[in-house]
Structure formats: structure tokens, C-alpha cells
Scaffold this motif. Structure first.
Motif, mmCIF file in Angstrom:
data_model
loop_
_atom_site.group_PDB
_atom_site.id
_atom_site.type_symbol
_atom_site.label_atom_id
_atom_site.label_comp_id
_atom_site.label_asym_id
_atom_site.label_seq_id
_atom_site.Cartn_x
_atom_site.Cartn_y
_atom_site.Cartn_z
ATOM 1 N N TYR A 128 0.896 -1.223 -0.216
ATOM 2 C CA TYR A 128 -0.125 0.076 0.156
ATOM 3 C C TYR A 128 0.856 1.125 0.074
ATOM 4 O O TYR A 128 0.700 2.312 -0.836
ATOM 5 C CB TYR A 128 -1.000 0.012 1.122
ATOM 6 N N TYR A 129 1.847 1.116 0.952
ATOM 7 C CA TYR A 129 2.620 2.404 1.118
ATOM 8 C C TYR A 129 3.553 2.593 -0.412
ATOM 9 O O TYR A 129 3.473 3.853 -0.922
ATOM 10 C CB TYR A 129 3.514 2.261 2.131
ATOM 11 N N ARG A 130 4.013 1.604 -0.714
ATOM 12 C CA ARG A 130 5.261 1.560 -1.842
ATOM 13 C C ARG A 130 3.896 2.279 -3.142
ATOM 14 O O ARG A 130 4.559 3.198 -3.821
ATOM 15 C CB ARG A 130 5.589 0.451 -2.293
ATOM 16 N N ALA A 131 2.803 1.827 -3.286
ATOM 17 C CA ALA A 131 2.013 1.961 -4.427
ATOM 18 C C ALA A 131 1.573 3.505 -4.394
ATOM 19 O O ALA A 131 1.407 4.082 -5.263
ATOM 20 C CB ALA A 131 0.724 0.975 -4.505
ATOM 21 N N PHE A 132 1.271 3.855 -3.190
ATOM 22 C CA PHE A 132 0.598 5.332 -2.725
ATOM 23 C C PHE A 132 1.782 6.313 -2.871
ATOM 24 O O PHE A 132 1.453 7.241 -3.758
ATOM 25 C CB PHE A 132 0.242 5.178 -1.300
ATOM 26 N N GLU A 133 2.975 5.969 -2.683
ATOM 27 C CA GLU A 133 4.139 6.946 -2.952
ATOM 28 C C GLU A 133 4.438 6.890 -4.336
ATOM 29 O O GLU A 133 4.635 8.260 -4.883
ATOM 30 C CB GLU A 133 5.185 6.559 -2.172
ATOM 31 N N GLN A 134 4.434 5.814 -5.110
ATOM 32 C CA GLN A 134 4.905 5.689 -6.401
ATOM 33 C C GLN A 134 3.786 6.521 -7.209
ATOM 34 O O GLN A 134 4.050 7.525 -8.271
ATOM 35 C CB GLN A 134 4.934 4.386 -6.947
ATOM 36 N N ARG A 135 2.388 6.238 -7.164
ATOM 37 C CA ARG A 135 1.490 6.859 -7.725
ATOM 38 C C ARG A 135 1.492 8.417 -7.442
ATOM 39 O O ARG A 135 1.217 9.165 -8.443
ATOM 40 C CB ARG A 135 0.126 6.529 -7.471
ATOM 41 N N SER A 136 1.717 8.805 -6.200
ATOM 42 C CA SER A 136 1.607 10.256 -6.018
ATOM 43 C C SER A 136 2.948 10.867 -6.570
ATOM 44 O O SER A 136 2.613 12.073 -7.140
ATOM 45 C CB SER A 136 1.959 10.266 -4.345
ATOM 46 N N ARG A 137 4.042 10.140 -6.853
ATOM 47 C CA ARG A 137 5.171 10.696 -7.382
ATOM 48 C C ARG A 137 4.816 11.079 -8.835
ATOM 49 O O ARG A 137 5.193 12.152 -9.511
ATOM 50 C CB ARG A 137 6.489 10.067 -7.257
ATOM 51 N N TRP A 138 4.367 10.067 -9.426
ATOM 52 C CA TRP A 138 4.088 10.105 -10.878
ATOM 53 C C TRP A 138 3.215 11.157 -11.130
ATOM 54 O O TRP A 138 3.157 11.741 -12.050
ATOM 55 C CB TRP A 138 3.307 8.798 -11.389
ATOM 56 N N THR A 139 2.133 11.496 -10.436
ATOM 57 C CA THR A 139 1.143 12.418 -10.368
ATOM 58 C C THR A 139 1.878 13.927 -10.282
ATOM 59 O O THR A 139 1.678 14.767 -11.107
ATOM 60 C CB THR A 139 0.056 12.358 -9.258
ATOM 61 N N ARG A 140 2.668 13.940 -9.366
ATOM 62 C CA ARG A 140 3.490 15.281 -9.001
ATOM 63 C C ARG A 140 4.178 15.731 -10.154
ATOM 64 O O ARG A 140 4.334 16.879 -10.550
ATOM 65 C CB ARG A 140 4.278 15.093 -7.808
ATOM 66 N N ASP A 141 4.810 14.542 -10.855
ATOM 67 C CA ASP A 141 5.695 14.836 -11.802
ATOM 68 C C ASP A 141 5.049 14.881 -13.120
ATOM 69 O O ASP A 141 5.747 15.027 -14.219
ATOM 70 C CB ASP A 141 6.805 13.504 -11.906
ATOM 71 N N ASP A 142 3.815 14.885 -13.262
ATOM 72 C CA ASP A 142 3.020 15.101 -14.421
ATOM 73 C C ASP A 142 3.217 14.141 -15.304
ATOM 74 O O ASP A 142 3.379 14.273 -16.492
ATOM 75 C CB ASP A 142 3.227 16.420 -14.985
ATOM 76 N N LEU A 143 3.491 12.821 -15.187
ATOM 77 C CA LEU A 143 3.880 11.762 -15.871
ATOM 78 C C LEU A 143 2.763 10.958 -16.439
ATOM 79 O O LEU A 143 3.118 10.075 -17.230
ATOM 80 C CB LEU A 143 4.972 10.933 -15.232
ATOM 81 N N LEU A 144 1.643 11.406 -15.629
ATOM 82 C CA LEU A 144 0.492 10.117 -16.038
ATOM 83 C C LEU A 144 -0.333 11.094 -17.139
ATOM 84 O O LEU A 144 -0.584 12.397 -16.869
ATOM 85 C CB LEU A 144 -0.443 9.793 -14.710
#
Length: 392
Positions: free
Chosen positions: A286-302
Motif C-alpha cells: 500500500y505504502y509503496r504504491a501510494f508513494e509511487q502513484r503520488s510521485r508520478w502525479t506530482r511529476d506530471d507523468l500520467l
């Protein structure tokens, strides 16, 4: 604190970060100029490039906050640098023939000073030597005294040879501006809007390499080719059909496991009597996925709502399995309902495999299931919605 503290280590800390960041910039430039070289920090000098264990480029870095700093003929920065190199040449005179010496500083050399005469253009080593010798003769500085002695210990010929091998690069980029220099070096490695993100990841890797190198006595230098390989890996991860993966190996500390212990998705697992160790793994994912998804969102990669589409795919794959389990245990007791929930969760835990674009990572799939379970978008026990009754 007004006036600062005599124990304030800000300048020295920034100076060291500058040293490490400058080393990365030089390593990037060397992927073109000297790809077979190796780079070290605090081994032969602040920064050094070497081949087969022998340094061929020795670099001293001097960083000053708020643009301060002096490069006059009596400059402490200048004489400290000269001392380091003079002592090295005294120990091994051949160094002056086999190595180049660079002083990189954010300070500015006054016109006509010895330092200004050692810059890349309009060089005059003989006049620079005369100015340094005159400054040394008049100096009463206790701080500079060891450097003056080291310089005086060299023969006149070696002093001139040192200055001929020495280059001063003044008014250099400060620690903040160096980041922009690094981004400029990597402008070709990703789309313009993604270059800062790529550099952030490259610096994270680089600083970990530096720490590892400094933490072990006798650790080997960092090959320039390793920097190039890391850039290639990052470049590939920023292609349109790829996403960088940052948290696959992240070791989730106990404090985070404990902090998440009361979350709704954890309660859902306890409702179907999942063992404690598997719950720990669920929190980790949960923590790994939450942090990874958040980073992709912050970095505007999605793009194009792909995270929402990914979640919809997970839910739609869960729905028939969950409804089937509910049908089979509709009139049975609680033990059977718990068993049915366990079967649904086992499918998600052991079999479900849903890539997001190019990323096929177990933690992402399983962690995303738990993110959805934490929102009650899905669950495991046939009565999970009535049992929990709302979000936390």
C-alpha cells in the motif's frame, strides 16, 4: 538566530553539497570527453578524475554563500588550494607533469590578480608567480602560513610548473545554479517538462553512490560509464510508453507499518482473519504504491486519466469474483463468509497482475487494490461495506 551561531555549519554543509553536485556535472561532461575515466570525491582531492588509479585531473571547489569570497593574491581560498597541491607535488614531483589542477570558485578574481592570470584566457603564469611570491613575502597571516611554507618548499621551477598546470575558473555557478547546468547537460534525455524530474532521480542515485563510496575505506571510484548507464536507464523510463519506478525496493520502516495499522484496508484484512505477517506485506505494498502513484502525479507523468482507468480495470476484475463469492455463501454462517472473503483476497494477493502502461510491478497492483479497499471501492468480506460503514 540573530547574528548566527559560532557553531553554524551551514556554509560547510552547502560547500560539501556543492562539491558533490559539481562532481556530477563534471561526470556528465566526461561521458563525452573521458568516458573511460573514474571519478572520486575526497580521495586525491575535493574531486578527482583518474585512470587506472592515477589522477589526471585534480579539482578544488570553493563555494561562498551570497556571492562572497575573495581571490586576491592574499586570499585564504587561493593559498589553501596552493597548499594542497604544493604538498602533493613535494611528495611526488611527477604529479605536476601528469595532472591538471583546477580551482573552481564562486568568487571573482580581481583584474590583474594572480588568480585572474591563471584563467583560461590571457594567461601569464610568470607574472602570476611573481605576484604570489611578493604576496607571500609580505604576508603576516597565520592562517596562510602553512600554505606559504608549502609553496616556498617547492623549487622555483616546480612553482612555475604548478601554475602552468593550474587553471582558475571563477564566478562559477553556485550550488543552486549548478542544478540548471546539470539540466542543460541533459536537455536531450527527456521531454523538456520532464528533464527536472529526470535530474532529480539522477541526483538521488548519484548521492547514494557518493555516500557508498565515502562510507567504505578503500572503496573504488565511480566509473563515468556508470553515470552514462544510469542516464540511459532513466532516459528509457521517460519514454512515452514507460514510467520510472522509484519504490519497488523501498524498505518501509516499522514506524510507517505501525502508523498504518489502523487504516480501513487493514481492518478489512482483519475481518477475514488474514495473518499478521501478510498484513505487514499489505501495508508495505500500500505504502509503496501510494508513494509511487503520488510521485508520478506530482511529476506530471500520467496522461489521459490513465490512473483512473487503471483503477477501473482493477475494480472490474474484482467485481465478478466478489459477486460469485457472495452468491456461494449467501445463506451460510460467518465462518463460510470469512472463507469466501479469503478466496477473493488470495486471488488479488497471488494471481492478479495488472500493468500500468509499461510498469508490471507486484507492489503496484497489490498496493492499488489496498488503496481502493481503503476507499471502500472494493473489499473482501461479503459484508465489507456494512461492516465498515464509511471511509477513514
Amino acid at each position: 538566530m540573530a547574528g548566527g551561531s559560532k557553531f553554524d555549519a551551514t556554509a560547510s554543509m552547502v560547500g560539501y553539497l556543492y562539491q558533490c553536485r559539481f562532481a556530477l556535472l563534471k561526470a556528465l561532461q566526461s561521458t563525452r570527453d573521458a568516458p573511460g575515466a573514474e571519478i572520486s570525491i575526497e580521495r586525491f582531492d575535493d574531486v578527482a578524475f583518474e585512470q587506472n588509479g592515477d589522477p589526471f585531473e585534480l579539482i578544488q571547489t570553493k563555494h561562498h554563500l551570497a556571492g562572497k569570497g575573495s581571490l586576491s593574491d592574499a586570499s585564504t581560498d587561493l593559498w589553501k588550494t596552493v597548499r594542497v597541491w604544493a604538498e602533493r607535488i613535494t611528495a611526488d614531483p611527477a604529479t605536476v607533469l601528469s595532472s591538471r589542477f583546477f580551482l573552481i570558485t564562486t568568487a571573482t578574481a580581481p583584474s590583474g590578480s594572480a588568480a585572474s592570470l591563471l584563467k583560461t584566457d590571457c594567461r601569464d603564469e610568470a607574472t602570476a608567480l611573481a605576484r604570489l611570491e611578493a604576496s607571500a613575502a609580505m604576508s603576516r597571516s597565520e592562517t596562510n602560513a602553512p600554505a606559504l611554507e608549502a609553496f616556498a618548499a617547492l623549487t622555483p621551477a616546480l612553482r612555475l610548473s604548478l601554475l602552468k598546470a593550474m587553471t582558475v575558473i571563477d564566478a562559477a555557478s553556485n550550488v543552486v545554479d549548478l542544478r540548471g547546468d546539470i539540466e542543460a547537460e541533459l536537455h536531450h534525455a527527456a521531454k523538456t517538462q520532464h528533464v527536472p524530474v529526470l535530474v532529480e532521480r539522477l541526483e538521488g542515485w548519484w548521492f547514494s553512490q557518493v555516500i557508498a563510496s565515502l562510507s567504505v575505506v578503500g572503496a573504488p571510484p565511480i566509473p563515468v560509464i556508470a553515470v552514462e548507464a544510469q542516464i540511459e536507464e532513466l532516459r528509457d523510463s521517460f519514454q512515452r510508453d514507460a514510467l520510472p519506478v522509484d519504490f519497488a525496493d523501498f524498505d518501509v520502516p516499522r514506524v510507517i507499518l505501525d502508523e498504518h495499522d489502523g487504516r480501513l484496508f487493514v481492518r478489512q484484512l482483519r475481518n477475514i482473519e488474514v495473518a499478521p505477517k501478510r498484513i505487514e506485506w499489505a501495508i508495505r505494498d500500500y505504502y509503496r504504491a501510494f508513494e509511487q502513484r503520488s510521485r508520478w502525479t506530482r511529476d506530471d507523468l500520467l496522461v489521459d486519466n490513465e490512473l483512473q482507468r487503471y483503477e477501473r480495470a482493477l475494480i472490474e476484475s474484482w467485481e465478478p469474483r466478489f459477486e460469485s463469492a457472495c452468491e456461494e455463501c449467501a445463506r451460510r454462517d460467518e465462518a463460510d463468509r470469512i472463507a469466501a472473503g479469503k478466496l477473493v483476497f488470495q486471488w488479488a494477493e497471488r494471481e492478479a497482475d495488472f500493468p500500468l502502461r509499461s510498469v508490471r510491478q507486484r507492489f503496484l497492483t497489490h498496493g492499488s487494490f489496498h488503496i481502493l479497499a481503503n476507499r471502500l471501492a472494493l473489499g473482501w468480506h461479503p459484508d465489507f461495506r456494512t461492516m465498515e460503514g464509511g471511509n477513514d
